[in-house]
Design a protein around this motif. Structure first.
Motif, PDB file in Angstrom:
ATOM      1  N   ILE A  24      69.616 -33.219  30.987  1.00 24.82           N
ATOM      2  CA  ILE A  24      68.430 -32.633  30.346  1.00 24.82           C
ATOM      3  C   ILE A  24      68.461 -32.697  28.829  1.00 24.82           C
ATOM      4  CG2 ILE A  24      68.022 -31.080  32.278  1.00 24.82           C
ATOM      5  CD1 ILE A  24      69.014 -28.814  30.409  1.00 24.82           C
ATOM      6  N   ARG A  25      69.552 -33.120  28.237  1.00 22.20           N
ATOM      7  CA  ARG A  25      69.657 -33.153  26.772  1.00 22.20           C
ATOM      8  C   ARG A  25      68.624 -34.114  26.179  1.00 22.20           C
ATOM      9  NH1 ARG A  25      74.846 -34.163  26.344  1.00 22.20           N
ATOM     10  NH2 ARG A  25      75.394 -31.966  26.228  1.00 22.20           N
ATOM     11  N   GLY A  26      67.824 -33.624  25.229  1.00 21.95           N
ATOM     12  CA  GLY A  26      66.830 -34.445  24.553  1.00 21.95           C
ATOM     13  C   GLY A  26      65.510 -34.575  25.281  1.00 21.95           C
ATOM     14  N   MET A  27      65.360 -33.978  26.444  1.00 18.91           N
ATOM     15  CA  MET A  27      64.127 -34.091  27.229  1.00 18.91           C
ATOM     16  C   MET A  27      63.088 -33.083  26.776  1.00 18.91           C
ATOM     17  SD  MET A  27      64.794 -34.501  31.232  1.00 18.91           S
ATOM     18  CE  MET A  27      65.542 -35.950  31.875  1.00 18.91           C
ATOM     19  N   SER A  71      54.801 -29.281  21.846  1.00 19.69           N
ATOM     20  CA  SER A  71      55.734 -30.111  22.605  1.00 19.69           C
ATOM     21  C   SER A  71      57.165 -29.655  22.304  1.00 19.69           C
ATOM     22  CB  SER A  71      55.549 -31.582  22.241  1.00 19.69           C
ATOM     23  OG  SER A  71      55.677 -31.734  20.838  1.00 19.69           O
ATOM     24  N   LEU A  72      57.702 -28.833  23.199  1.00 17.95           N
ATOM     25  CA  LEU A  72      59.070 -28.339  23.045  1.00 17.95           C
ATOM     26  C   LEU A  72      60.053 -29.342  23.630  1.00 17.95           C
ATOM     27  CD1 LEU A  72      59.189 -24.537  23.847  1.00 17.95           C
ATOM     28  CD2 LEU A  72      59.606 -25.664  21.708  1.00 17.95           C
ATOM     29  N   VAL A  73      61.212 -29.459  22.985  1.00 19.18           N
ATOM     30  CA  VAL A  73      62.246 -30.393  23.408  1.00 19.18           C
ATOM     31  C   VAL A  73      63.568 -29.640  23.497  1.00 19.18           C
ATOM     32  CG1 VAL A  73      63.510 -32.472  22.737  1.00 19.18           C
ATOM     33  CG2 VAL A  73      61.080 -32.322  22.303  1.00 19.18           C
ATOM     34  N   VAL A  74      64.378 -30.010  24.479  1.00 24.19           N
ATOM     35  CA  VAL A  74      65.738 -29.475  24.555  1.00 24.19           C
ATOM     36  C   VAL A  74      66.536 -30.180  23.465  1.00 24.19           C
ATOM     37  CG1 VAL A  74      67.777 -29.200  25.989  1.00 24.19           C
ATOM     38  CG2 VAL A  74      65.519 -29.095  27.030  1.00 24.19           C
ATOM     39  N   LYS A  75      66.754 -29.477  22.365  1.00 24.62           N
ATOM     40  CA  LYS A  75      67.384 -30.097  21.199  1.00 24.62           C
ATOM     41  C   LYS A  75      68.873 -30.348  21.450  1.00 24.62           C
ATOM     42  CE  LYS A  75      67.867 -29.427  16.232  1.00 24.62           C
ATOM     43  NZ  LYS A  75      67.623 -28.498  15.135  1.00 24.62           N
TER      44      LYS A  75
END
Length: 114
Positions: A24-27, A71-75
């Motif tokens: 999920i990193r970066g998604m 648009s949120l992202v898993v940073k």
């Protein structure tokens, strides 16, 4: 503005949790939630709850803004080793083998894309 959520001392090995964290990193957040909800690994349930917690933390930090609009992202996601419970298992000829029951700490940071 980024928001952080932490999960401490979850009783599973860090290597198993890192497999899901790498997925999920970066998604984008919605896509990551969909993947975690349908993933067969048992670590997906607490990781999905942690992601939902990070989203609500972000919404509280940015008062009035909703995660669906921006648009949120898993940073970043990182998994560290937690405490290790040391137990003994009976072994042949009166000996005892050490069993190390590992746990982990997960830190998840979400941020808006722009």
């Amino acid at each position: 503005m980024e928001a952080v959520a932490k999960l401490n001392n979850y009783p599973t090995g860090p290597r198993k949790m890192r497999l899901l964290a790498d997925v999920i990193r970066g998604m984008e957040v919605e896509k990551a939630l969909a993947i975690l909800e349908h993933h067969p690994q048992h670590n997906a349930v607490p990781l999905a709850k942690l992601l939902k917690s990070a989203i609500s933390n972000w919404e509280q930090k940015n008062s009035g803004a909703s995660a669906a609009d921006s648009s949120l992202v898993v940073k970043t996601v990182f998994v560290d080793g937690g405490r290790v419970l040391k137990r003994m298992r009976p072994a042949p000829q009166g000996r005892g083998y050490r069993v190390r029951k590992r746990s982990n700490h997960v830190t998840l940071i979400v941020d808006s894309k722009n």
